[in-house]
Write a protein that holds these residues in place. Structure first.
Motif, PDB file in Angstrom:
ATOM      1  N   ALA A   1      21.608 -57.032 -26.557  1.00  0.00           N
ATOM      2  CA  ALA A   1      20.455 -56.735 -27.398  1.00  0.00           C
ATOM      3  C   ALA A   1      20.805 -56.750 -28.885  1.00  0.00           C
ATOM      4  O   ALA A   1      19.938 -56.473 -29.716  1.00  0.00           O
ATOM      5  CB  ALA A   1      19.873 -55.375 -27.019  1.00  0.00           C
TER       6      ALA A   1
ATOM      7  N   ALA B   1      17.462 -51.574 -23.360  1.00  0.00           N
ATOM      8  CA  ALA B   1      16.674 -52.358 -24.303  1.00  0.00           C
ATOM      9  C   ALA B   1      15.659 -51.483 -25.033  1.00  0.00           C
ATOM     10  O   ALA B   1      15.413 -51.670 -26.233  1.00  0.00           O
ATOM     11  CB  ALA B   1      15.961 -53.495 -23.567  1.00  0.00           C
ATOM     12  N   PHE B   2      15.076 -50.532 -24.332  1.00  0.00           N
ATOM     13  CA  PHE B   2      14.131 -49.606 -24.945  1.00  0.00           C
ATOM     14  C   PHE B   2      14.817 -48.822 -26.063  1.00  0.00           C
ATOM     15  O   PHE B   2      14.292 -48.705 -27.183  1.00  0.00           O
ATOM     16  CB  PHE B   2      13.584 -48.657 -23.881  1.00  0.00           C
ATOM     17  CG  PHE B   2      12.438 -47.799 -24.343  1.00  0.00           C
ATOM     18  CD1 PHE B   2      11.133 -48.253 -24.248  1.00  0.00           C
ATOM     19  CD2 PHE B   2      12.658 -46.539 -24.873  1.00  0.00           C
ATOM     20  CE1 PHE B   2      10.066 -47.466 -24.671  1.00  0.00           C
ATOM     21  CE2 PHE B   2      11.611 -45.746 -25.298  1.00  0.00           C
ATOM     22  CZ  PHE B   2      10.303 -46.212 -25.198  1.00  0.00           C
TER      23      PHE B   2
ATOM     24  N   SER C   1      15.676 -51.018 -29.120  1.00  0.00           N
ATOM     25  CA  SER C   1      14.500 -51.302 -29.935  1.00  0.00           C
ATOM     26  C   SER C   1      14.165 -50.106 -30.830  1.00  0.00           C
ATOM     27  O   SER C   1      13.832 -50.278 -32.011  1.00  0.00           O
ATOM     28  CB  SER C   1      13.310 -51.644 -29.030  1.00  0.00           C
ATOM     29  OG  SER C   1      12.171 -51.981 -29.791  1.00  0.00           O
TER      30      SER C   1
ATOM     31  N   LYS D   1      16.608 -49.999 -33.707  1.00  0.00           N
ATOM     32  CA  LYS D   1      16.284 -51.020 -34.706  1.00  0.00           C
ATOM     33  C   LYS D   1      15.124 -50.588 -35.586  1.00  0.00           C
ATOM     34  O   LYS D   1      15.046 -50.965 -36.758  1.00  0.00           O
ATOM     35  CB  LYS D   1      15.944 -52.344 -34.012  1.00  0.00           C
ATOM     36  CG  LYS D   1      17.146 -53.050 -33.404  1.00  0.00           C
ATOM     37  CD  LYS D   1      16.724 -54.328 -32.685  1.00  0.00           C
ATOM     38  CE  LYS D   1      17.905 -54.989 -31.994  1.00  0.00           C
ATOM     39  NZ  LYS D   1      17.501 -56.198 -31.231  1.00  0.00           N
ATOM     40  N   SER D   2      14.218 -49.775 -35.037  1.00  0.00           N
ATOM     41  CA  SER D   2      13.057 -49.318 -35.798  1.00  0.00           C
ATOM     42  C   SER D   2      13.404 -48.196 -36.777  1.00  0.00           C
ATOM     43  O   SER D   2      12.571 -47.798 -37.590  1.00  0.00           O
ATOM     44  CB  SER D   2      11.958 -48.832 -34.841  1.00  0.00           C
ATOM     45  OG  SER D   2      12.263 -47.546 -34.310  1.00  0.00           O
TER      46      SER D   2
ATOM     47  N   ALA E   1       6.556 -48.048 -32.950  1.00  0.00           N
ATOM     48  CA  ALA E   1       7.913 -48.348 -32.491  1.00  0.00           C
ATOM     49  C   ALA E   1       8.034 -48.165 -30.985  1.00  0.00           C
ATOM     50  O   ALA E   1       8.740 -48.925 -30.306  1.00  0.00           O
ATOM     51  CB  ALA E   1       8.921 -47.467 -33.218  1.00  0.00           C
TER      52      ALA E   1
ATOM     53  N   GLU F   1       6.349 -51.195 -29.323  1.00  0.00           N
ATOM     54  CA  GLU F   1       7.205 -52.377 -29.442  1.00  0.00           C
ATOM     55  C   GLU F   1       8.408 -52.270 -28.509  1.00  0.00           C
ATOM     56  O   GLU F   1       8.843 -53.273 -27.931  1.00  0.00           O
ATOM     57  CB  GLU F   1       7.661 -52.537 -30.889  1.00  0.00           C
ATOM     58  CG  GLU F   1       6.543 -52.952 -31.836  1.00  0.00           C
ATOM     59  CD  GLU F   1       6.970 -52.967 -33.288  1.00  0.00           C
ATOM     60  OE1 GLU F   1       8.084 -52.463 -33.594  1.00  0.00           O
ATOM     61  OE2 GLU F   1       6.205 -53.481 -34.127  1.00  0.00           O
ATOM     62  N   ALA F   2       8.943 -51.056 -28.346  1.00  0.00           N
ATOM     63  CA  ALA F   2      10.092 -50.861 -27.460  1.00  0.00           C
ATOM     64  C   ALA F   2       9.724 -51.136 -26.007  1.00  0.00           C
ATOM     65  O   ALA F   2      10.499 -51.737 -25.250  1.00  0.00           O
ATOM     66  CB  ALA F   2      10.629 -49.439 -27.606  1.00  0.00           C
TER      67      ALA F   2
ATOM     68  N   TYR G   1       9.515 -55.001 -25.617  1.00  0.00           N
ATOM     69  CA  TYR G   1      10.836 -55.628 -25.657  1.00  0.00           C
ATOM     70  C   TYR G   1      11.623 -55.325 -24.383  1.00  0.00           C
ATOM     71  O   TYR G   1      12.250 -56.222 -23.789  1.00  0.00           O
ATOM     72  CB  TYR G   1      11.604 -55.122 -26.882  1.00  0.00           C
ATOM     73  CG  TYR G   1      13.019 -55.628 -26.968  1.00  0.00           C
ATOM     74  CD1 TYR G   1      13.295 -56.972 -27.209  1.00  0.00           C
ATOM     75  CD2 TYR G   1      14.103 -54.761 -26.802  1.00  0.00           C
ATOM     76  CE1 TYR G   1      14.595 -57.444 -27.281  1.00  0.00           C
ATOM     77  CE2 TYR G   1      15.406 -55.222 -26.875  1.00  0.00           C
ATOM     78  CZ  TYR G   1      15.647 -56.560 -27.115  1.00  0.00           C
ATOM     79  OH  TYR G   1      16.943 -57.013 -27.181  1.00  0.00           O
ATOM     80  N   ALA G   2      11.589 -54.074 -23.946  1.00  0.00           N
ATOM     81  CA  ALA G   2      12.354 -53.679 -22.764  1.00  0.00           C
ATOM     82  C   ALA G   2      11.829 -54.351 -21.502  1.00  0.00           C
ATOM     83  O   ALA G   2      12.602 -54.725 -20.619  1.00  0.00           O
ATOM     84  CB  ALA G   2      12.322 -52.165 -22.611  1.00  0.00           C
TER      85      ALA G   2
END
Length: 284
Positions: free
Chosen positions: A36, A235-236, A239, A242-243, A255, A258-259, A262-263
């Motif tokens: 990731a 992945a969650f 993300s 990253k936020s 956020a 979005e997580a 993405y996850a």
């Protein structure tokens, strides 16, 4: 982002295919975090056997830092035996050998090392409960996977862990939606700011003490579901990092949304890989 999986490692043995793959919750976390885009490490004990060589080789090839791990002479790597049937892993009997157990203790050198990470991921399978309090001396977020077993949900166990973590994951596929909401609130009240339940094809539910957030499902024709939950959770978390999520900092609803997206994509893609993340070898 700099993250580390601290705890367990196992060998996933596909008995009906005569194949074995590297695995274990905290190993999987380190691998998926690397995929990731994070700088990733793993801290734990190795057994003194061929299976441990496979594990080390895979992580080294992926560029994951394992420099602080130790080998315990005279021990063997835990085995998780499964059969793969139409892409679904079916767990078989437990490994009854005298295998490697317990987390690598956090001494002064390990503590100094861990202070360099943004997030430390732990697992109920690593037997590290008595080490968690030490992580309060770091600025890192601490996440914990409680899996699905009832033995990790009684009050005695929860009170060992919950005061020292920032994010908890529970597999709740077997529970009703109403029971899950009650359960997540119970965990929040024990001191965990964020609690996530995965519910199989029903998706996920996150609770932050104020509201419940519903997740996303990506259905796919899986080659292998090994690591599906681990890859989603990792992945969650990546993300969220990253936020801008950090210790004692709340997460915005955008956020979280979005997580989830993405996850879901990350986990669906991982189900198209053999083993938790590949690197298989013949058992014999």
């Amino acid at each position: 982002m700099k993250v580390i999986g601290y705890g367990d490692n196992v060998t996933d043995r596909y008995v009906n295919q005569n194949m074995m793959y590297p695995g274990g919750n905290c190993i999987n976390f380190a691998v998926y975090a690397k995929k990731a885009g994070a700088e990733s490490a793993y801290l734990g004990y190795w057994g003194a056997d061929r299976e441990a060589e496979m594990l080390r080789g895979a992580l080294t090839d992926m560029g994951i830092d394992i420099s602080r791990c130790r080998t315990e002479e005279g021990t063997v790597t835990e085995r998780c035996d499964v059969n793969l049937v139409h892409g679904e892993r079916i767990f078989l009997q437990d490994d009854e050998r005298e295998n490697l157990h317990g987390a690598l203790p956090i001494g002064p050198e390990e503590m100094e090392y861990l202070k360099g990470f943004d997030l430390i991921h732990c697992s109920c399978y690593a037997e590290e409960e008595d080490q968690l309090e030490k992580l309060k001396d770091t600025e890192a977020l601490v996440t914990f996977d409680f899996s699905e077993e009832d033995e990790y949900r009684n009050d005695e166990y929860l009170e060992q862990v919950c005061p020292y973590i920032d994010f908890a994951l529970f597999s709740c596929e077997h529970m009703s939606d109403e029971d899950i909401r009650v359960f997540l609130n119970r965990i929040y009240e024990k001191g965990v700011p964020y609690v996530l339940a995965t519910m199989g094809t029903r998706g996920q539910l996150l609770y932050d003490g104020k509201q419940y957030y519903e997740g996303v499902v990506r259905l796919t024709e899986a080659v292998d579901t090994m690591g599906a939950g681990d890859s989603f959770f990792t992945a969650f978390l990546m993300s969220l990092l990253k936020s801008g999520w950090r210790k004692n900092r709340s997460v915005e609803e955008k956020a979280i949304s979005e997580a989830f997206e993405y996850a879901a994509d990350f986990s669906a893609a991982n189900c198209l890989i053999n083993g938790a993340f590949g690197y298989g070898q013949k058992i014999k």
